[in-house]
Design an enzyme around this catalytic site. Structure first.
Site, PDB file in Angstrom:
ATOM      1  N   TRP A   1     -37.976  51.983  -7.671  1.00  0.00           N
ATOM      2  CA  TRP A   1     -39.289  51.536  -8.123  1.00  0.00           C
ATOM      3  C   TRP A   1     -40.053  52.661  -8.796  1.00  0.00           C
ATOM      4  CZ3 TRP A   1     -41.593  47.924  -3.746  1.00  0.00           C
ATOM      5  CH2 TRP A   1     -41.094  46.631  -3.938  1.00  0.00           C
TER       6      TRP A   1
ATOM      7  N   THR B   1     -60.561  33.250 -11.161  1.00  0.00           N
ATOM      8  CA  THR B   1     -59.880  34.506 -11.458  1.00  0.00           C
ATOM      9  C   THR B   1     -59.672  34.586 -12.963  1.00  0.00           C
ATOM     10  OG1 THR B   1     -57.713  33.495 -11.372  1.00  0.00           O
ATOM     11  CG2 THR B   1     -58.571  34.378  -9.316  1.00  0.00           C
TER      12      THR B   1
ATOM     13  N   LYS C   1     -38.818  48.350 -11.951  1.00  0.00           N
ATOM     14  CA  LYS C   1     -37.673  48.599 -11.083  1.00  0.00           C
ATOM     15  C   LYS C   1     -36.504  49.039 -11.959  1.00  0.00           C
ATOM     16  CE  LYS C   1     -36.015  47.238  -6.668  1.00  0.00           C
ATOM     17  NZ  LYS C   1     -36.123  46.271  -5.563  1.00  0.00           N
TER      18      LYS C   1
ATOM     19  N   GLU D   1     -60.036  36.536  -4.950  1.00  0.00           N
ATOM     20  CA  GLU D   1     -59.555  35.792  -3.779  1.00  0.00           C
ATOM     21  C   GLU D   1     -60.035  36.395  -2.462  1.00  0.00           C
ATOM     22  OE1 GLU D   1     -57.869  36.729  -6.379  1.00  0.00           O
ATOM     23  OE2 GLU D   1     -56.369  35.256  -6.999  1.00  0.00           O
TER      24      GLU D   1
END
Lengths: 538, 538
Positions: free
Chosen positions: A442, A182, A437, A327
């Site tokens: 959010w 990654t 947040k 992944e």
């Protein structure tokens, strides 16, 4: 009971050889476009199998590639795993330090390198601990001039003298086939190991009509680099169904992509949004034919609405929005309207296309909130996307701690915050760590970015979270203006553009104009760099 | 490495429930057409899971079904394997003796029976050794009048009082899911056990564009009985992709099939050639709309050329020729022209369609001659087709000797004699035991039958091998004439029709006119019965 038959890459390549031996692979090589058939390719894959044995490669050895999208890379994609070794595709856009890290961490024994990226390897060679041999790939049999140490070979010379007599071993389907790291935004890259089984099953799902609908009649151009998650599995899937394939070679620019797609009547392209942003004006100019393109798969990061809309309404090319990560092999979601949505108006269809789409067959998903409860599928509630399935990573390579942080209770925690609507369409609203947040509410930085990017003078926008005394976190926007907007558009203009479209608390506290959004090595916005930049400026 | 995720039927059904809960399943029930959504179906499958537990069904128990193609059968298709039990579909066209044999051999514990086939069960019940409970399925909650002994329940009554709260167990992918017995032409039927894994992988391959190309937008009608090899896997595959499904119910005639296909705009039908021979005149009469049909999958036995041609040229519906058997789940081959064959003329395309087609992704095949050598792929050499793959039987249930005869060196010996052309298209030229070897030369009875059937007054024809003193074997033809040809067409006419089309030794020694070709329980020509008939007449 049924035969205990193992799912391996042999199944894929032998079908192409037996049934589609006349179908073609085209590869933009250093001097000219190279073209051969699956029949020819199969012969070279067999030779390469013998070359690997000559080089002393054993089952389980890791073989690095530092290469562009071309036919030699495709040959390695098959030959290395089919001999039982592990293909380790190296991201040639990593920093020297990270590149050395992944080669050492992966313990690569041999590296296959394209001639024009040899300098990358020269620069780090003193730090490499496991590499014994290097094979340089070019269109000649000479070993190009280089400053590499140790045993260095020419790919074409090795193949020329190799026999094509080989019996690839019968492997267990859980044998590792490939690995990829990654591109971590923090810390060292993490390795993911794919198995023969996971690649075959991922291919089956990609091929499905509900996913990419790969046909033998397709001509596929994987523009996504072959060092990104096996080029999204496309080289394998396209080979399996006998589709023609076009590889754009070294450092392709948008003009080259358009030229190749025209020359070989490519029907399906696949790449990150940046690519399709680059090709859009080239096609708009009308220099190259594009009516044969049935779709452009777009993944890696979210495709902005205006891009999807422009392609659909101006060029008449559907963008097939897709989602995945290293992944996840990577395909997880693909966005297509359902049959009963065909009567929706154009805008609603584009709304669907801007979502990352529906779960492909073979996987399981859910999204959970902060307390671990599953969110409602109402298109509003936000939660972290969790995944399960036969092509989802169960661990990071030699990283038990990082594995524990990410794979919990049998689910991969993607770190992506999503909504899921009643129809099952998933929309990525943010990276978990990029979600803002603010005062308990959010705020989606991705939504804000998309809104800002609808301003006619905005080229790019990125929104990050910055600390705030009262609200804990507040959004801040970074904006790149086009030439026309430069020195004309003000912070106030941008805020006024946003205000009618969001609730009050979403409006960023600050807008900063910059020349370019810093990008990661795979072309995504690097919010980490922005955060560092912001902190420095404070 | 990747997650150790098991391929089970849960994966399939949960996708339909989550993403396609509005899509529909239609079932021709006893009183009227029944219609519900995948959302509704999922609720009933869960209830059925609880019903099974109440009935005392444990993991590994065999549950028989003696039922038509309807939504209750579909519910059982999922609920039984998902609880860990094994679905045993019983062929309701078997003789009483064979039916009792397979129930006893399979050790079925519970049998689900459609109300109008209860008499079949009554007739054999005294011979059944393992059956403890019987559930009668109809559109009412009453148990219909019957002469069954022991515990007898009503399906709808059981479901009504069952809870839909259930957590289906996580199963290993190699858990047996379903079983089906072959309709042997000699000896007792042999059982084949499918696993969750084999069904899921078979579905993936069916769905592929190169196989049946199943889309969410399809409306599928499995006309092939659900007691034949899991209705070719179609109920599972269609559910996975969220296609609508139409089930034709009890004893459907061609007119009913055409009516249902028109009413629900079926896009893809699947059945044996006999069915499509029956529907052809109905469509030709123009009473029912058929323009929405994109294809008719035709398998079980070879579709005659005139049928393929009529459908293609008169009705404009492509016949998708396919090949498989109970031992192969069943899909092995599907015939579609490759993209570069689009310019072939109509006759050449029909030539391709008359072949059984190309190997679907995921399997391996070869064909061997008498000495075990692989035949050339030249369209001429004949050999027995051998298969390998994850949905190919590795054994017959509790039959080690029969297993040894059929599965050798890891290959299933199909008993079908084929040619394979350079493009990879397989053509079944005969069953191994029906192939006629005359004076050292092989004669294909199937080819001869097809030639005879091109005669305008011939309805059906079957060719068998009869013993011959000099040539060892010689072909003999059985011919069914149409009304116009009856008492008019002679043996000489038939032989003169054949002579110009084949080499001399192929011309049958004898032509016998009969009223009907005897059929097996699955509608194939029964050459065994013909041979017996011939021997008796000698």
């Amino acid at each position: 009971m049924m035969m205990d038959y193992q799912l391996t890459l042999k199944t894929i390549l032998s079908r192409a050889k037996n049934i589609y031996s006349k179908k073609e692979v085209i590869s933009r090589d250093y001097s000219e476009d190279f073209k051969y058939t699956y029949g020819d390719m199969y012969e070279r894959v067999k030779k390469l199998g013998n070359v690997l044995e000559e080089l002393g490669v054993k089952k389980g050895d890791k073989i690095g590639t530092l290469a562009w999208n071309n036919h030699r890379h495709l040959e390695i994609y098959f030959a290395v795993p089919m001999t039982g070794a592990i293909l380790h595709t190296l991201n040639l856009r990593l920093s020297a330090e990270q590149l050395a890290y992944v080669i050492n961490h992966g313990e690569d024994k041999v590296i296959f390198v394209d001639k024009d990226v040899v300098p990358l390897l020269e620069a780090i060679q003193d730090h490499l601990k496991t590499v014994e041999k290097i094979v340089i790939m070019s269109d000649t049999k000479e070993v190009p001039e280089n400053n590499l140490k140790g045993e260095v070979f020419s790919y074409e010379a090795l193949l020329e003298k190799a026999s094509s007599e080989i019996e690839f071993p019968d492997l267990d389907e859980k044998t590792p086939a490939a690995m990829c790291y990654t591109t971590a935004t923090t810390g060292n890259p993490k390795g993911v190991v794919y198995t023969h089984r996971s690649i075959v099953l991922h291919c089956f799902s990609i091929i499905c009509p509900e996913a990419l609908d790969l046909h033998e009649s397709d001509c596929l151009m994987p523009f996504v680099p072959m060092f990104h998650v096996n080029a999204w599995g496309l080289p394998y899937a396209a080979t399996w169904v006998g589709a023609n394939q076009v590889y754009p070679g070294s450092r392709p620019d948008p003009e080259t992509v358009c030229r190749l797609m025209d020359d070989y009547k490519v029907t399906l392209g696949a790449g990150v949004p940046t690519i399709w942003m680059g090709t859009y004006p080239v096609w708009e100019q009308g220099k190259y034919e594009y009516s044969h393109i049935r779709g452009l798969v777009c993944g890696g990061s979210a495709a902005p609405r205006h891009l999807i809309k422009g392609y659909s309404q101006v060029l008449g090319i559907p963008i097939i929005h897709a989602y995945g990560m290293t992944e996840t092999s990577p395909l997880v979601l693909a966005s297509k309207p359902k049959s009963y949505m065909q009567d929706l108006d154009e805008e609603e269809k584009i709304n669907i296309a801007t979502k990352q789409g529906l779960l492909v067959p073979g996987l399981e998903m859910k999204a959970i909130d902060d307390e671990g409860n599953e969110i409602k599928w109402d298109g509003t509630e936000m939660g972290e996307l969790l995944l399960k399935g036969p092509w989802i990573a169960g661990e990071y390579y030699k990283e038990p701690e990082k594995t524990e942080e990410t794979i919990k209770d049998g689910w991969l925690h993607t770190g992506d915050i999503v909504t899921i609507d009643q129809e099952g369409y998933v929309k990525i609203v943010d990276r978990a760590k990029d979600l803002i947040k603010s005062g308990g509410e959010w705020i989606s930085s991705v939504d804000l970015e998309n809104i800002i990017m609808t301003h006619p003078n905005v080229k790019e926008a990125a929104v990050i979270s910055v600390p705030h005394e009262k609200w804990i976190e507040r959004p801040m926007a970074f904006v790149v203006l086009d030439d026309e907007g430069k020195d004309k558009i003000t912070e106030k203009d941008i805020l006024e553009h946003i205000e009618p479209k969001v609730s009050r608390i979403w409006v960023p506290d600050k807008v900063e104009f910059i020349d370019e959004i810093p990008k990661t090595s795979v072309g995504k916005f690097s919010k980490r760099v922005l955060r560092e930049k912001y902190v420095e400026e404070e």
